[in-house]
Design a protein around this motif. Structure first.
Motif, PDB file in Angstrom:
ATOM      1  N   TRP A 282      -4.612 -41.929  -7.422  1.00  0.00           N
ATOM      2  CA  TRP A 282      -3.753 -40.830  -6.986  1.00  0.00           C
ATOM      3  C   TRP A 282      -4.574 -39.599  -6.603  1.00  0.00           C
ATOM      4  O   TRP A 282      -4.298 -38.949  -5.587  1.00  0.00           O
ATOM      5  N   CYS A 297       1.648 -36.891 -10.290  1.00  0.00           N
ATOM      6  CA  CYS A 297       1.380 -38.059 -11.126  1.00  0.00           C
ATOM      7  C   CYS A 297       1.642 -37.635 -12.560  1.00  0.00           C
ATOM      8  O   CYS A 297       1.024 -36.698 -13.069  1.00  0.00           O
ATOM      9  N   VAL A 309       4.176 -42.089 -10.312  1.00  0.00           N
ATOM     10  CA  VAL A 309       3.895 -41.222  -9.174  1.00  0.00           C
ATOM     11  C   VAL A 309       5.203 -40.962  -8.439  1.00  0.00           C
ATOM     12  O   VAL A 309       5.976 -41.888  -8.179  1.00  0.00           O
TER      13      VAL A 309
END
Length: 506
Positions: A282, A297, A309
């Motif tokens: 992420w 996240c 997410v």
């Protein structure tokens, strides 16, 4: 002064449930109010003091009562309700009075009384100050909720400082307009804006404070000032990210608005054990994401910690799905749930506010007991496993990583008081707690906060203000701190607006 998924119909959603179920992080977490210490390990004070002027006079409460819309003091039938803030931990606070105001002149009367009486004073709108600074013990609370008008003229919106976010979104959306802001429905526009203002449209349109064109504020001398880039420019600079409660009491904000876009909201829930890989992927993914994408996240504490997410995209579902496929490949694990859905702007704000299936009215939002802190990720954490391990076994503790960049980074750190322009993300550490568990929760939050710092995160976000944050003046304001001190001294030399973490004490 001081914010994608599937909701559970009929569920009484508390703040932590909202974070996890709705994918709301900094956008909601900007449910807050800001505002500093001597360097390092300050005590956690329960009172604030004003040091204004050489000689104090006793407060004329009956005189103030005649000037404001309402005045509630201990013993009055409405006092216990009038003094409440969002966090139930602060129900113990005992202000000497709560003044309900409806006009700038009434605010001026409150400031004048506080200045002459050397009385602690704080403005309150949403009451979301994470450290409870909007309810000063033995002080005067100036309740701004009656100043909540939203006036849209063309593309310019003038918003009363007592307006709360969902009311703002609703009024603007009726004309097809928006401002980038948080998502917690009951957060006040004032506290959010004065601390910067992170939200689901930040990467597209910037921080809330970036859309300001003018501010009306009552300063410590009781003067009502119309502040802009051309009038009192240093004060205008400081009010855009310098934290609520530091320079006066704002009565209204004037914003440049943007067209309200349709949004594609999304949520990816990943299996147990995947959190380190998801966090690592992420971080790199959002660093390369287009400005039309905002994402967070969320790492939920547990054994093991879980990751999810979520976010929003200004564009097509097809394009977003391609971006999500890239994230999934980088994480090396398939989500157990993947939700992608198109929503109109106001419906998306309901979604992120956790109130698609219940009332979004600010007064309908449940109160909660919690402790929180923050860090700033200036770059990807090189040890994502170490980051997620900080939450191992910590039930009811979440870490919310909310992406910055995009339009946020298009502004230089010194151009407004908000210093974290080049950062990758904010990290909010949020611990839900029981009424008698504040100390335990605070220790857990501090341990995780310090652990994130050891992994390379720097700074903190003033809208997630924490009384125990070490060296908080530097962490919240960075290189802008010295200029903020100068502005505070210029406009408030007698320190009328002083509290435990005010600029005067940084």
């Amino acid at each position: 002064m001081v914010q994608s998924h599937r909701e559970v119909p009929g569920l009484g959603i508390n703040r932590r449930t909202l974070f996890w179920a709705a994918g709301v992080g900094a956008a909601t977490a900007a449910c807050s109010k800001p505002a500093t210490q001597p360097p390092a390990n300050p005590p956690t004070p329960t009172t604030t003091t004003s040091t204004a002027g050489p000689t104090a006079t006793p407060p004329d409460w009956e005189g103030l009562r005649r000037k404001v819309a309402a005045l509630s003091q201990p013993g009055a039938p409405d006092y216990d309700t009038a003094r409440r803030s969002y966090n139930t931990f602060f129900d113990r606070k005992q202000p000497v009075a709560v003044a309900t105001v409806q006009t700038p002149e009434q605010v001026q009367a409150c400031v004048e009384l506080a200045r002459q009486s050397h009385l602690p004073i704080a403005a309150r709108c949403g009451g979301h100050s994470y450290a409870g600074y909007s309810v000063p013990d033995s002080g005067l609370v100036v309740d701004l909720k009656g100043m909540n008008k939203v006036d849209l003229q063309g593309t310019t919106a003038t918003i009363g400082a007592g307006a709360r976010l969902f009311d703002v979104y609703t009024a603007l959306a009726q004309a097809g307009r928006c401002i980038p802001a948080g998502s917690c429905p009951s957060v006040g526009i004032a506290g959010l804006t004065l601390g910067g203002g992170v939200g689901v449209l930040s990467r597209k349109y910037g921080l809330t404070c970036d859309k300001l064109t003018a501010i009306q504020v009552v300063t410590a001398d009781g003067v009502l000032r119309d502040v802009s880039a051309d009038a009192d420019p240093d004060l205008f600079w400081a009010l855009r990210g310098g934290g609520g409660g530091n320079f006066g009491i704002v009565t209204s904000f004037t914003f440049a608005t943007d067209p309200a876009p349709d949004l594609v909201v999304f949520q990816l829930t990943f299996p147990a054990g995947a959190a380190p890989a998801v966090v690592g992927a992420w971080q790199n993914w959002v660093a390369q994401a287009p400005v039309d994408l905002w994402s967070n996240c969320i790492i939920a504490g547990g054994s093991p910690p879980h990751a999810r997410v979520g976010g929003a995209f200004v564009g097509s579902q097809a394009t977003l799905n391609q971006l999500l496929d890239t994230l999934v490949r980088a994480a090396g694990t398939r989500p157990t749930n993947r939700m992608v859905g198109q929503r109109r702007y106001l419906d998306a704000m309901r979604y992120f506010g956790g109130c698609t299936n219940r009332s979004c009215a600010p007064e309908a939002q449940p109160r909660e007991a919690f402790v929180a802190s923050s860090r700033i990720l200036t770059k990807p954490i090189s040890d994502p496993a170490g980051l997620t391990n900080l939450l191992q076994g910590r039930v009811d503790l979440d870490m919310l990583l909310d992406s910055l960049g995009g339009a946020v980074s298009a502004v230089k750190p010194a151009d407004t008081a908000f210093p974290h322009r080049d950062a990758l993300a904010t990290a909010q550490i949020y611990q839900k707690a029981t009424p008698d568990g504040q100390e335990t929760a605070a220790r857990a939050v501090a341990e995780v906060r310090d652990g994130v710092g050891k992994l390379g995160a720097r700074g903190g976000y003033v809208n997630y203000i924490e009384a125990a944050m070490p060296d908080w003046g530097v962490l919240y304001y960075g290189a802008n701190l010295s200029r903020l001190r100068a502005v505070a001294h210029q406009y408030d030399p007698d320190r009328v607006f002083t509290f435990a973490q005010s600029i005067h004490r940084a």
